[in-house]
Design an enzyme around this catalytic site. Structure first.
Site, PDB file in Angstrom:
ATOM      1  N   GLU A   1       6.260  11.020  51.249  1.00  0.00           N
ATOM      2  CA  GLU A   1       7.314  10.597  51.737  1.00  0.00           C
ATOM      3  C   GLU A   1       7.175  10.080  53.207  1.00  0.00           C
ATOM      4  O   GLU A   1       7.886   9.823  54.261  1.00  0.00           O
ATOM      5  CB  GLU A   1       8.198  11.954  52.180  1.00  0.00           C
ATOM      6  CG  GLU A   1       8.720  12.597  50.954  1.00  0.00           C
ATOM      7  CD  GLU A   1       9.293  11.867  49.852  1.00  0.00           C
ATOM      8  OE1 GLU A   1       9.898  10.806  50.200  1.00  0.00           O
ATOM      9  OE2 GLU A   1       9.106  12.186  48.559  1.00  0.00           O
ATOM     10  N   GLY A   2       6.089   8.937  53.108  1.00  0.00           N
ATOM     11  CA  GLY A   2       5.846   8.273  54.097  1.00  0.00           C
ATOM     12  C   GLY A   2       4.921   8.750  55.236  1.00  0.00           C
ATOM     13  O   GLY A   2       4.873   9.773  55.744  1.00  0.00           O
TER      14      GLY A   2
END
Length: 596
Positions: A442-443
Protein backbone atom coordinates in the site's frame (compact mmCIF):
# COMPACT_ATOMS: atom_id res chain seq x y z
CA UNK A 1 3.66 -19.30 21.69
CA UNK A 2 2.66 -15.64 21.90
CA UNK A 3 -0.68 -14.69 23.41
CA UNK A 4 -3.00 -11.71 23.01
CA UNK A 5 -5.57 -9.93 25.14
CA UNK A 6 -7.25 -6.82 23.74
CA UNK A 7 -6.11 -3.66 25.61
CA UNK A 8 -9.67 -2.54 26.25
CA UNK A 9 -8.86 -0.06 29.00
CA UNK A 10 -6.55 1.98 26.79
CA UNK A 11 -8.82 1.62 23.76
CA UNK A 12 -11.73 3.00 25.79
CA UNK A 13 -9.56 5.75 27.23
CA UNK A 14 -8.48 6.78 23.74
CA UNK A 15 -12.00 6.81 22.34
CA UNK A 16 -13.98 8.30 25.19
CA UNK A 17 -11.58 10.28 27.40
CA UNK A 18 -8.96 11.46 24.92
CA UNK A 19 -10.91 11.88 21.68
CA UNK A 20 -14.34 12.35 23.31
CA UNK A 21 -15.94 10.61 20.35
CA UNK A 22 -19.41 10.72 21.91
CA UNK A 23 -19.54 14.50 21.48
CA UNK A 24 -18.53 14.17 17.85
CA UNK A 25 -21.09 11.43 17.25
CA UNK A 26 -23.85 13.61 18.66
CA UNK A 27 -22.88 16.49 16.36
CA UNK A 28 -22.62 14.22 13.32
CA UNK A 29 -26.03 12.63 13.74
CA UNK A 30 -24.90 9.20 14.95
CA UNK A 31 -27.52 9.19 17.67
CA UNK A 32 -27.31 5.46 18.35
CA UNK A 33 -23.51 5.30 18.59
CA UNK A 34 -23.35 6.00 22.31
CA UNK A 35 -21.14 4.29 24.83
CA UNK A 36 -23.95 1.92 25.79
CA UNK A 37 -23.70 0.48 22.26
CA UNK A 38 -19.95 0.74 21.68
CA UNK A 39 -18.80 -0.75 25.00
CA UNK A 40 -20.42 -4.18 24.58
CA UNK A 41 -19.34 -4.15 20.94
CA UNK A 42 -15.72 -3.72 22.05
CA UNK A 43 -16.12 -6.59 24.51
CA UNK A 44 -17.45 -8.89 21.79
CA UNK A 45 -14.75 -7.83 19.33
CA UNK A 46 -12.13 -8.61 21.97
CA UNK A 47 -13.68 -12.02 22.53
CA UNK A 48 -13.70 -12.81 18.80
CA UNK A 49 -10.12 -11.65 18.31
CA UNK A 50 -8.80 -13.40 21.40
CA UNK A 51 -10.62 -16.73 21.23
CA UNK A 52 -11.26 -17.25 17.50
CA UNK A 53 -8.49 -15.48 15.57
CA UNK A 54 -5.49 -15.49 17.91
CA UNK A 55 -5.35 -19.31 18.26
CA UNK A 56 -5.12 -19.57 14.45
CA UNK A 57 -2.15 -17.22 14.13
CA UNK A 58 0.64 -19.76 14.55
CA UNK A 59 -1.17 -22.41 12.48
CA UNK A 60 -1.62 -19.91 9.66
CA UNK A 61 2.09 -19.14 9.73
CA UNK A 62 3.13 -22.80 9.70
CA UNK A 63 0.53 -24.07 7.21
CA UNK A 64 0.30 -21.07 4.91
CA UNK A 65 -1.94 -21.26 1.87
CA UNK A 66 -2.02 -24.15 -0.61
CA UNK A 67 -2.04 -23.46 -4.35
CA UNK A 68 -3.24 -25.98 -6.94
CA UNK A 69 -1.60 -25.10 -10.25
CA UNK A 70 -4.00 -27.25 -12.28
CA UNK A 71 -7.14 -25.49 -11.10
CA UNK A 72 -5.61 -22.20 -9.95
CA UNK A 73 -7.41 -22.61 -6.62
CA UNK A 74 -6.07 -21.51 -3.23
CA UNK A 75 -6.93 -23.22 0.05
CA UNK A 76 -6.49 -21.21 3.24
CA UNK A 77 -5.06 -22.53 6.51
CA UNK A 78 -7.24 -24.78 8.69
CA UNK A 79 -9.75 -22.75 10.68
CA UNK A 80 -9.55 -19.62 8.51
CA UNK A 81 -12.79 -20.29 6.62
CA UNK A 82 -14.74 -21.03 9.81
CA UNK A 83 -13.39 -17.87 11.43
CA UNK A 84 -14.49 -15.89 8.38
CA UNK A 85 -17.97 -17.40 8.63
CA UNK A 86 -18.22 -16.28 12.26
CA UNK A 87 -16.90 -12.84 11.28
CA UNK A 88 -19.58 -12.26 8.68
CA UNK A 89 -22.39 -13.79 10.74
CA UNK A 90 -21.46 -11.42 13.55
CA UNK A 91 -21.95 -8.46 11.22
CA UNK A 92 -18.38 -7.28 11.66
CA UNK A 93 -17.76 -6.85 7.94
CA UNK A 94 -20.29 -4.05 7.63
CA UNK A 95 -19.72 -2.28 10.94
CA UNK A 96 -19.24 1.21 9.51
CA UNK A 97 -20.79 0.64 6.06
CA UNK A 98 -24.00 2.48 5.12
CA UNK A 99 -27.20 0.81 6.31
CA UNK A 100 -28.71 1.12 2.81
CA UNK A 101 -26.17 -1.44 1.60
CA UNK A 102 -26.55 -3.82 4.52
CA UNK A 103 -24.10 -2.26 6.95
CA UNK A 104 -24.60 -1.09 10.53
CA UNK A 105 -24.02 2.55 9.63
CA UNK A 106 -21.74 3.25 12.59
CA UNK A 107 -18.95 5.86 12.53
CA UNK A 108 -15.72 4.84 10.84
CA UNK A 109 -13.72 5.40 14.01
CA UNK A 110 -15.80 2.77 15.84
CA UNK A 111 -14.42 0.15 13.48
CA UNK A 112 -10.79 1.05 14.13
CA UNK A 113 -10.47 -0.82 17.46
CA UNK A 114 -11.87 -3.91 15.73
CA UNK A 115 -9.23 -3.56 13.00
CA UNK A 116 -6.49 -3.15 15.60
CA UNK A 117 -7.66 -6.24 17.51
CA UNK A 118 -7.80 -8.34 14.34
CA UNK A 119 -4.31 -7.23 13.38
CA UNK A 120 -2.95 -8.11 16.80
CA UNK A 121 -4.69 -11.46 16.85
CA UNK A 122 -4.01 -12.67 13.32
CA UNK A 123 -2.64 -10.25 10.74
CA UNK A 124 -2.62 -12.77 7.89
CA UNK A 125 -6.30 -13.63 8.38
CA UNK A 126 -7.16 -9.94 8.64
CA UNK A 127 -5.87 -9.33 5.11
CA UNK A 128 -8.79 -11.23 3.58
CA UNK A 129 -11.53 -8.76 4.60
CA UNK A 130 -9.20 -5.72 4.64
CA UNK A 131 -9.44 -4.72 0.99
CA UNK A 132 -13.17 -5.43 0.79
CA UNK A 133 -13.73 -2.20 2.71
CA UNK A 134 -11.64 -0.22 0.25
CA UNK A 135 -13.35 -1.83 -2.74
CA UNK A 136 -16.73 -0.95 -1.26
CA UNK A 137 -15.65 2.67 -0.74
CA UNK A 138 -14.42 2.97 -4.32
CA UNK A 139 -17.66 1.60 -5.73
CA UNK A 140 -19.80 3.67 -3.39
CA UNK A 141 -18.15 6.93 -4.45
CA UNK A 142 -17.34 6.24 -8.10
CA UNK A 143 -19.51 3.35 -9.32
CA UNK A 144 -22.73 3.51 -11.28
CA UNK A 145 -26.03 2.96 -9.52
CA UNK A 146 -26.32 -0.62 -10.77
CA UNK A 147 -22.75 -1.39 -9.65
CA UNK A 148 -23.50 -0.15 -6.15
CA UNK A 149 -26.70 -2.18 -6.08
CA UNK A 150 -25.09 -5.37 -7.40
CA UNK A 151 -21.69 -5.38 -5.73
CA UNK A 152 -21.85 -3.24 -2.59
CA UNK A 153 -24.30 -5.34 -0.60
CA UNK A 154 -22.23 -8.49 -1.15
CA UNK A 155 -19.00 -6.73 -0.14
CA UNK A 156 -20.52 -5.06 2.89
CA UNK A 157 -21.98 -8.26 4.30
CA UNK A 158 -18.81 -10.17 3.46
CA UNK A 159 -20.60 -12.63 1.20
CA UNK A 160 -17.97 -11.64 -1.40
CA UNK A 161 -14.51 -10.16 -0.83
CA UNK A 162 -12.67 -7.51 -2.83
CA UNK A 163 -9.17 -6.93 -4.12
CA UNK A 164 -7.12 -4.05 -5.48
CA UNK A 165 -5.19 -4.96 -8.67
CA UNK A 166 -2.56 -2.32 -9.41
CA UNK A 167 0.95 -3.72 -9.51
CA UNK A 168 2.37 -5.47 -12.59
CA UNK A 169 5.68 -7.35 -12.99
CA UNK A 170 7.38 -4.34 -14.58
CA UNK A 171 5.40 -1.66 -12.79
CA UNK A 172 5.19 -0.98 -9.06
CA UNK A 173 4.80 2.56 -7.79
CA UNK A 174 4.94 4.13 -11.26
CA UNK A 175 1.46 3.14 -12.42
CA UNK A 176 1.89 5.18 -15.56
CA UNK A 177 3.87 2.22 -16.93
CA UNK A 178 1.09 -0.38 -16.57
CA UNK A 179 0.20 -2.43 -19.64
CA UNK A 180 -3.05 -4.23 -18.78
CA UNK A 181 -5.53 -3.58 -21.61
CA UNK A 182 -9.29 -3.03 -21.66
CA UNK A 183 -11.09 -3.56 -24.98
CA UNK A 184 -14.74 -2.45 -25.33
CA UNK A 185 -17.27 -5.26 -25.90
CA UNK A 186 -20.60 -5.12 -27.70
CA UNK A 187 -22.63 -5.50 -24.47
CA UNK A 188 -21.12 -2.44 -22.81
CA UNK A 189 -18.60 -4.44 -20.80
CA UNK A 190 -14.86 -4.61 -21.43
CA UNK A 191 -12.40 -7.40 -22.10
CA UNK A 192 -9.52 -7.14 -19.59
CA UNK A 193 -6.15 -8.68 -20.46
CA UNK A 194 -2.94 -8.49 -18.43
CA UNK A 195 -1.09 -9.76 -15.38
CA UNK A 196 -1.18 -8.30 -11.88
CA UNK A 197 1.15 -9.32 -9.06
CA UNK A 198 1.18 -9.05 -5.26
CA UNK A 199 -2.63 -9.25 -5.14
CA UNK A 200 -3.72 -9.78 -1.55
CA UNK A 201 -6.59 -12.29 -1.29
CA UNK A 202 -6.65 -12.60 -5.07
CA UNK A 203 -7.85 -16.20 -4.73
CA UNK A 204 -9.11 -18.16 -1.72
CA UNK A 205 -11.83 -20.48 -0.43
CA UNK A 206 -13.55 -18.13 2.01
CA UNK A 207 -16.24 -16.80 -0.35
CA UNK A 208 -17.83 -18.01 -3.60
CA UNK A 209 -17.00 -14.84 -5.52
CA UNK A 210 -14.18 -12.29 -5.44
CA UNK A 211 -14.56 -8.74 -6.78
CA UNK A 212 -11.36 -7.47 -8.38
CA UNK A 213 -10.90 -3.75 -8.94
CA UNK A 214 -8.41 -3.54 -11.79
CA UNK A 215 -6.46 -0.68 -13.34
CA UNK A 216 -6.15 -0.96 -17.12
CA UNK A 217 -5.79 1.11 -20.28
CA UNK A 218 -8.48 1.74 -22.89
CA UNK A 219 -7.41 1.66 -26.55
CA UNK A 220 -7.49 5.47 -26.80
CA UNK A 221 -5.77 6.04 -23.46
CA UNK A 222 -3.13 8.78 -23.34
CA UNK A 223 0.30 7.77 -22.08
CA UNK A 224 1.19 7.90 -18.39
CA UNK A 225 -0.99 7.99 -15.31
CA UNK A 226 -3.61 10.17 -17.02
CA UNK A 227 -4.53 7.22 -19.23
CA UNK A 228 -5.59 4.76 -16.53
CA UNK A 229 -9.15 3.53 -16.04
CA UNK A 230 -10.69 1.42 -13.29
CA UNK A 231 -12.74 -1.73 -13.87
CA UNK A 232 -14.66 -4.12 -11.65
CA UNK A 233 -13.87 -7.70 -12.66
CA UNK A 234 -15.57 -10.45 -10.62
CA UNK A 235 -14.23 -14.00 -10.39
CA UNK A 236 -17.63 -15.20 -11.60
CA UNK A 237 -19.32 -12.97 -14.13
CA UNK A 238 -22.03 -10.70 -12.78
CA UNK A 239 -24.61 -9.01 -14.99
CA UNK A 240 -26.26 -5.64 -14.56
CA UNK A 241 -29.24 -7.44 -13.05
CA UNK A 242 -27.04 -9.04 -10.40
CA UNK A 243 -27.27 -12.53 -11.90
CA UNK A 244 -24.08 -14.54 -11.35
CA UNK A 245 -22.94 -16.41 -14.42
CA UNK A 246 -20.05 -18.58 -15.56
CA UNK A 247 -16.47 -18.43 -14.35
CA UNK A 248 -14.71 -15.33 -15.64
CA UNK A 249 -11.40 -15.47 -17.51
CA UNK A 250 -9.36 -14.50 -14.47
CA UNK A 251 -7.14 -17.07 -12.78
CA UNK A 252 -4.52 -17.22 -10.05
CA UNK A 253 -1.23 -18.12 -11.73
CA UNK A 254 0.85 -18.52 -8.55
CA UNK A 255 1.09 -17.56 -4.91
CA UNK A 256 4.16 -15.84 -3.51
CA UNK A 257 6.39 -17.48 -0.90
CA UNK A 258 7.00 -14.73 1.59
CA UNK A 259 9.04 -13.69 4.62
CA UNK A 260 5.88 -13.38 6.72
CA UNK A 261 2.06 -13.31 6.65
CA UNK A 262 2.19 -16.88 5.38
CA UNK A 263 -1.53 -17.36 5.99
CA UNK A 264 -2.39 -14.53 3.59
CA UNK A 265 -2.78 -15.38 -0.10
CA UNK A 266 -0.52 -13.09 -2.13
CA UNK A 267 -1.35 -13.93 -5.72
CA UNK A 268 -0.28 -13.48 -9.32
CA UNK A 269 -3.53 -12.85 -11.20
CA UNK A 270 -3.85 -13.44 -14.94
CA UNK A 271 -6.67 -11.72 -16.82
CA UNK A 272 -7.21 -13.33 -20.23
CA UNK A 273 -10.02 -11.37 -21.80
CA UNK A 274 -11.99 -11.29 -18.54
CA UNK A 275 -15.31 -9.47 -18.50
CA UNK A 276 -15.10 -6.20 -16.61
CA UNK A 277 -17.19 -3.09 -16.14
CA UNK A 278 -15.87 0.47 -16.19
CA UNK A 279 -16.00 2.23 -12.81
CA UNK A 280 -16.24 6.00 -13.03
CA UNK A 281 -15.02 8.02 -15.99
CA UNK A 282 -12.61 6.75 -18.65
CA UNK A 283 -8.98 7.65 -17.92
CA UNK A 284 -9.92 8.76 -14.39
CA UNK A 285 -9.29 5.47 -12.67
CA UNK A 286 -6.41 6.63 -10.54
CA UNK A 287 -8.65 9.04 -8.65
CA UNK A 288 -11.10 6.25 -7.94
CA UNK A 289 -8.32 3.89 -6.93
CA UNK A 290 -6.94 6.41 -4.44
CA UNK A 291 -10.30 6.37 -2.66
CA UNK A 292 -9.66 2.69 -2.07
CA UNK A 293 -5.95 3.05 -1.42
CA UNK A 294 -6.30 5.73 1.25
CA UNK A 295 -8.74 3.53 3.15
CA UNK A 296 -6.22 0.70 2.93
CA UNK A 297 -3.34 2.91 4.05
CA UNK A 298 -5.07 3.77 7.30
CA UNK A 299 -5.81 0.07 7.71
CA UNK A 300 -2.18 -0.91 7.17
CA UNK A 301 -1.09 1.70 9.71
CA UNK A 302 -3.31 -0.09 12.21
CA UNK A 303 -1.58 -3.34 11.26
CA UNK A 304 1.70 -1.90 12.53
CA UNK A 305 -0.06 -0.74 15.70
CA UNK A 306 -1.70 -4.12 16.28
CA UNK A 307 1.53 -6.07 15.91
CA UNK A 308 3.38 -3.67 18.19
CA UNK A 309 0.68 -4.04 20.86
CA UNK A 310 0.86 -7.84 20.81
CA UNK A 311 4.66 -7.78 20.83
CA UNK A 312 4.68 -5.43 23.83
CA UNK A 313 2.23 -7.61 25.78
CA UNK A 314 4.40 -10.67 25.37
CA UNK A 315 7.68 -8.90 26.04
CA UNK A 316 6.25 -7.38 29.22
CA UNK A 317 5.04 -10.76 30.44
CA UNK A 318 8.42 -12.34 29.75
CA UNK A 319 10.34 -9.47 31.36
CA UNK A 320 8.36 -9.98 34.56
CA UNK A 321 8.92 -13.74 34.57
CA UNK A 322 12.49 -14.13 33.35
CA UNK A 323 14.98 -14.20 36.24
CA UNK A 324 18.46 -13.09 35.25
CA UNK A 325 21.19 -11.45 37.39
CA UNK A 326 20.52 -8.58 39.80
CA UNK A 327 19.59 -4.93 39.62
CA UNK A 328 22.64 -2.69 39.38
CA UNK A 329 21.55 -0.88 42.54
CA UNK A 330 21.06 -4.07 44.53
CA UNK A 331 18.54 -6.93 44.62
CA UNK A 332 14.93 -5.90 44.08
CA UNK A 333 13.62 -9.40 44.82
CA UNK A 334 15.99 -10.76 47.47
CA UNK A 335 13.73 -13.77 48.10
CA UNK A 336 14.38 -15.00 44.55
CA UNK A 337 17.61 -16.42 43.09
CA UNK A 338 17.76 -13.46 40.68
CA UNK A 339 15.74 -10.39 39.74
CA UNK A 340 13.34 -10.39 36.78
CA UNK A 341 14.87 -8.62 33.80
CA UNK A 342 12.30 -5.82 33.96
CA UNK A 343 14.49 -4.18 36.63
CA UNK A 344 17.27 -3.65 34.05
CA UNK A 345 17.40 -0.13 32.54
CA UNK A 346 17.97 -1.39 29.00
CA UNK A 347 14.97 -3.72 29.13
CA UNK A 348 12.90 -0.85 30.47
CA UNK A 349 14.16 1.33 27.61
CA UNK A 350 12.78 -1.15 25.10
CA UNK A 351 9.50 -1.72 26.93
CA UNK A 352 8.87 1.99 27.47
CA UNK A 353 9.70 2.75 23.85
CA UNK A 354 7.08 0.22 22.78
CA UNK A 355 4.52 1.52 25.29
CA UNK A 356 5.06 5.14 24.23
CA UNK A 357 4.83 4.38 20.51
CA UNK A 358 1.86 2.02 20.87
CA UNK A 359 -0.32 4.20 23.08
CA UNK A 360 0.62 7.41 21.30
CA UNK A 361 0.17 5.66 17.96
CA UNK A 362 -3.29 4.50 19.00
CA UNK A 363 -4.33 8.12 19.55
CA UNK A 364 -2.82 9.13 16.19
CA UNK A 365 -4.54 6.32 14.28
CA UNK A 366 -7.96 6.66 15.90
CA UNK A 367 -7.89 10.45 15.52
CA UNK A 368 -7.23 10.03 11.80
CA UNK A 369 -10.19 7.65 11.64
CA UNK A 370 -12.39 10.26 13.30
CA UNK A 371 -11.49 12.69 10.50
CA UNK A 372 -13.07 10.25 8.01
CA UNK A 373 -16.37 10.74 9.86
CA UNK A 374 -15.98 14.51 10.14
CA UNK A 375 -15.05 14.90 6.47
CA UNK A 376 -18.19 13.00 5.46
CA UNK A 377 -20.78 14.15 7.99
CA UNK A 378 -19.79 17.46 9.63
CA UNK A 379 -22.49 20.11 9.50
CA UNK A 380 -20.55 22.86 7.78
CA UNK A 381 -18.56 22.85 4.57
CA UNK A 382 -15.64 24.51 6.38
CA UNK A 383 -15.46 21.78 9.03
CA UNK A 384 -15.67 19.08 6.36
CA UNK A 385 -12.89 20.74 4.38
CA UNK A 386 -10.64 21.08 7.42
CA UNK A 387 -11.21 17.44 8.36
CA UNK A 388 -10.39 16.36 4.81
CA UNK A 389 -7.22 18.45 4.79
CA UNK A 390 -6.17 17.03 8.14
CA UNK A 391 -6.98 13.48 7.06
CA UNK A 392 -4.87 13.89 3.93
CA UNK A 393 -1.96 15.17 6.00
CA UNK A 394 -2.23 12.44 8.64
CA UNK A 395 -2.70 9.47 6.30
CA UNK A 396 0.95 9.15 5.18
CA UNK A 397 2.05 9.67 8.81
CA UNK A 398 -0.30 6.93 10.02
CA UNK A 399 0.80 4.54 7.29
CA UNK A 400 4.50 5.42 7.27
CA UNK A 401 5.21 5.91 10.96
CA UNK A 402 2.90 3.34 12.58
CA UNK A 403 4.28 0.61 10.35
CA UNK A 404 7.93 1.56 10.89
CA UNK A 405 7.26 1.80 14.62
CA UNK A 406 5.60 -1.60 14.38
CA UNK A 407 8.86 -3.02 13.02
CA UNK A 408 10.83 -1.23 15.73
CA UNK A 409 8.57 -2.47 18.51
CA UNK A 410 8.43 -6.09 17.35
CA UNK A 411 12.23 -6.12 17.21
CA UNK A 412 12.52 -4.49 20.64
CA UNK A 413 10.09 -7.06 22.02
CA UNK A 414 12.01 -9.93 20.44
CA UNK A 415 15.21 -8.51 21.91
CA UNK A 416 13.71 -8.62 25.39
CA UNK A 417 13.52 -12.40 25.01
CA UNK A 418 17.20 -12.66 24.08
CA UNK A 419 17.96 -15.86 22.18
CA UNK A 420 14.55 -17.24 23.15
CA UNK A 421 12.98 -14.57 20.95
CA UNK A 422 14.81 -15.82 17.88
CA UNK A 423 13.40 -19.33 18.04
CA UNK A 424 9.83 -20.10 17.03
CA UNK A 425 8.62 -21.37 20.40
CA UNK A 426 7.60 -17.97 21.78
CA UNK A 427 6.11 -16.62 18.55
CA UNK A 428 8.09 -13.40 18.63
CA UNK A 429 9.98 -14.04 15.41
CA UNK A 430 6.67 -14.43 13.58
CA UNK A 431 5.54 -11.00 14.76
CA UNK A 432 8.82 -9.49 13.55
CA UNK A 433 8.52 -11.22 10.16
CA UNK A 434 4.88 -10.27 9.75
CA UNK A 435 5.56 -6.63 10.63
CA UNK A 436 8.08 -6.15 7.85
CA UNK A 437 5.53 -6.23 5.04
CA UNK A 438 3.52 -3.35 6.50
CA UNK A 439 6.23 -0.86 5.53
CA UNK A 440 6.09 -2.10 1.93
CA UNK A 441 2.56 -2.72 0.68
CA UNK A 442 0.00 0.00 0.00
CA UNK A 443 2.90 2.34 -0.73
CA UNK A 444 6.34 2.01 0.81
CA UNK A 445 7.54 4.31 3.57
CA UNK A 446 9.44 6.27 0.93
CA UNK A 447 6.23 6.82 -1.02
CA UNK A 448 4.45 8.01 2.13
CA UNK A 449 7.30 10.43 2.78
CA UNK A 450 7.09 11.84 -0.75
CA UNK A 451 3.32 12.12 -0.47
CA UNK A 452 3.60 14.03 2.80
CA UNK A 453 6.44 16.28 1.69
CA UNK A 454 5.67 16.76 -1.98
CA UNK A 455 1.90 16.75 -2.22
CA UNK A 456 0.41 17.33 1.23
CA UNK A 457 2.93 19.97 2.30
CA UNK A 458 4.34 21.64 -0.82
CA UNK A 459 1.69 21.21 -3.49
CA UNK A 460 -1.25 21.79 -1.13
CA UNK A 461 0.65 24.51 0.76
CA UNK A 462 0.53 22.67 4.04
CA UNK A 463 -3.26 22.87 4.42
CA UNK A 464 -3.42 19.87 6.76
CA UNK A 465 -0.31 20.91 8.66
CA UNK A 466 -1.90 24.28 9.36
CA UNK A 467 -4.97 22.57 10.81
CA UNK A 468 -2.83 20.39 13.05
CA UNK A 469 -0.62 23.27 14.19
CA UNK A 470 -3.82 25.13 15.04
CA UNK A 471 -4.82 22.22 17.27
CA UNK A 472 -1.44 22.33 18.99
CA UNK A 473 -1.64 26.09 19.50
CA UNK A 474 -5.18 25.91 20.90
CA UNK A 475 -4.21 23.17 23.34
CA UNK A 476 -1.10 25.01 24.52
CA UNK A 477 -3.04 28.23 25.04
CA UNK A 478 -5.76 26.39 26.91
CA UNK A 479 -3.25 24.76 29.24
CA UNK A 480 -0.88 27.73 29.56
CA UNK A 481 -1.71 28.27 33.23
CA UNK A 482 -1.82 24.61 34.18
CA UNK A 483 1.27 23.95 36.28
CA UNK A 484 0.64 20.20 36.16
CA UNK A 485 1.16 20.22 32.38
CA UNK A 486 3.91 22.83 32.12
CA UNK A 487 6.64 20.23 31.59
CA UNK A 488 4.88 19.14 28.37
CA UNK A 489 3.14 22.27 27.10
CA UNK A 490 6.22 24.51 26.98
CA UNK A 491 8.40 22.08 24.98
CA UNK A 492 5.48 21.20 22.73
CA UNK A 493 4.81 24.84 21.83
CA UNK A 494 8.50 25.44 21.16
CA UNK A 495 8.82 22.37 18.96
CA UNK A 496 5.67 23.34 17.03
CA UNK A 497 7.29 26.66 16.13
CA UNK A 498 10.41 24.77 15.07
CA UNK A 499 8.27 22.43 12.92
CA UNK A 500 6.65 25.37 11.16
CA UNK A 501 9.99 27.07 10.57
CA UNK A 502 11.58 23.87 9.29
CA UNK A 503 8.74 23.39 6.80
CA UNK A 504 9.06 26.93 5.50
CA UNK A 505 12.82 26.55 5.13
CA UNK A 506 12.42 23.37 3.06
CA UNK A 507 9.87 25.11 0.82
CA UNK A 508 12.23 28.04 0.28
CA UNK A 509 15.16 25.79 -0.66
CA UNK A 510 12.96 23.60 -2.85
CA UNK A 511 12.05 26.64 -4.96
CA UNK A 512 15.66 26.71 -6.12
CA UNK A 513 16.40 22.99 -6.11
CA UNK A 514 13.66 20.41 -6.73
CA UNK A 515 15.89 17.65 -5.31
CA UNK A 516 15.36 19.24 -1.90
CA UNK A 517 11.92 17.64 -1.55
CA UNK A 518 13.13 14.09 -2.14
CA UNK A 519 16.16 14.60 0.06
CA UNK A 520 14.11 15.93 2.98
CA UNK A 521 11.08 13.64 2.64
CA UNK A 522 12.10 10.67 4.83
CA UNK A 523 13.33 12.77 7.72
CA UNK A 524 10.39 15.16 7.45
CA UNK A 525 7.95 12.23 7.69
CA UNK A 526 9.45 11.03 10.95
CA UNK A 527 9.99 14.51 12.34
CA UNK A 528 6.27 15.08 11.75
CA UNK A 529 5.34 11.70 13.24
CA UNK A 530 7.24 12.36 16.45
CA UNK A 531 5.70 15.84 16.69
CA UNK A 532 2.19 14.46 16.29
CA UNK A 533 2.85 11.94 19.06
CA UNK A 534 4.25 14.68 21.31
CA UNK A 535 0.93 16.47 21.00
CA UNK A 536 -1.04 13.31 21.77
CA UNK A 537 1.11 12.47 24.77
CA UNK A 538 0.59 15.94 26.24
CA UNK A 539 -3.13 15.59 25.54
CA UNK A 540 -3.12 12.10 27.07
CA UNK A 541 -1.78 13.40 30.37
CA UNK A 542 -4.43 16.12 30.45
CA UNK A 543 -7.22 13.68 29.56
CA UNK A 544 -6.07 11.13 32.11
CA UNK A 545 -5.99 13.71 34.91
CA UNK A 546 -9.51 14.84 34.02
CA UNK A 547 -10.86 11.29 33.81
CA UNK A 548 -12.17 8.82 36.35
CA UNK A 549 -9.38 6.38 35.52
CA UNK A 550 -7.55 4.76 38.49
CA UNK A 551 -4.62 6.69 39.88
CA UNK A 552 -2.18 4.04 38.72
CA UNK A 553 -3.41 4.49 35.14
CA UNK A 554 -3.05 8.27 35.35
CA UNK A 555 0.43 7.98 36.83
CA UNK A 556 1.44 5.57 34.05
CA UNK A 557 0.31 8.05 31.41
CA UNK A 558 2.32 10.85 32.97
CA UNK A 559 5.49 8.80 33.39
CA UNK A 560 5.25 7.42 29.87
CA UNK A 561 4.78 10.95 28.53
CA UNK A 562 7.88 12.02 30.44
CA UNK A 563 9.80 9.16 28.91
CA UNK A 564 8.53 10.11 25.45
CA UNK A 565 9.54 13.76 25.77
CA UNK A 566 12.92 12.88 27.29
CA UNK A 567 13.96 9.88 25.20
CA UNK A 568 11.98 9.72 21.94
CA UNK A 569 11.05 13.27 20.96
CA UNK A 570 14.78 14.19 20.75
CA UNK A 571 14.95 11.96 17.66
CA UNK A 572 13.58 15.05 15.88
CA UNK A 573 16.97 16.71 16.40
CA UNK A 574 18.70 14.15 14.20
CA UNK A 575 15.97 14.36 11.56
CA UNK A 576 16.17 18.17 11.53
CA UNK A 577 19.95 18.07 11.21
CA UNK A 578 19.73 15.61 8.31
CA UNK A 579 17.14 17.79 6.52
CA UNK A 580 19.33 20.86 6.85
CA UNK A 581 22.27 19.20 5.05
CA UNK A 582 20.24 19.29 1.84
CA UNK A 583 20.55 16.95 -1.16
CA UNK A 584 24.33 17.11 -1.60
CA UNK A 585 25.36 14.26 0.76
CA UNK A 586 22.84 11.99 -1.00
CA UNK A 587 23.63 12.90 -4.59
CA UNK A 588 27.33 13.80 -4.65
CA UNK A 589 28.60 10.24 -5.06
CA UNK A 590 28.67 9.21 -8.71
CA UNK A 591 26.55 6.16 -9.45
CA UNK A 592 29.54 4.28 -10.82
CA UNK A 593 31.46 4.87 -7.59
CA UNK A 594 29.05 2.91 -5.36
CA UNK A 595 31.07 -0.23 -5.91
CA UNK A 596 34.44 1.50 -6.22
Amino acid sequence: MSSYSAPLRDIRFTLFDLLDVESSFARLGFDEAGRDLVDPMLDEAARFAGTVLAPLNKAGDEHGVRYDKDSGSVTTAPGFAEAYRQFTEGGWSGLSAPAEFGGMGLPHVVGMPLEEMINSANLAWGNFPLLSHGAANALQHHGEDWQREVFLGKLVTGEWTGTMCLTEPHCGTDLGLLKTRAEPAADGAYSITGTKIFITAGEHDLTPNIVHLVLARLPDAPAGSKGISLFVVPKFKVGRDGAVGERNAVRCGAVEHKMGIHGSATCVMNFDGAQGWLVGQPHRGLMAMFTMMNTARLGVGLQGLGLAERALQNALRYARERLQSRSLSGPKYPDRPADPIIVQPDVRRMLLTCKALVEGGRALGYHAGLQVDLAAHAGSEEERRQADDLLGFLTPIVKGCLTEWGVECTYHALQCFGGHGYIAEHGMEQLARDARITTLYEGTTGIQALDLMGRKTMQLQGAGLKVFLGMVQAFCEQQAGNAALAEFVGPLAEKAREWQGLTMAIAKRAAGDPEEIGAAAHDYLFYSGYMVLAYWWARSVAAAEASSQPQAFRDAKRETARFYFARILPRTLAHKAAIETGPAPLLALDEAAFDA
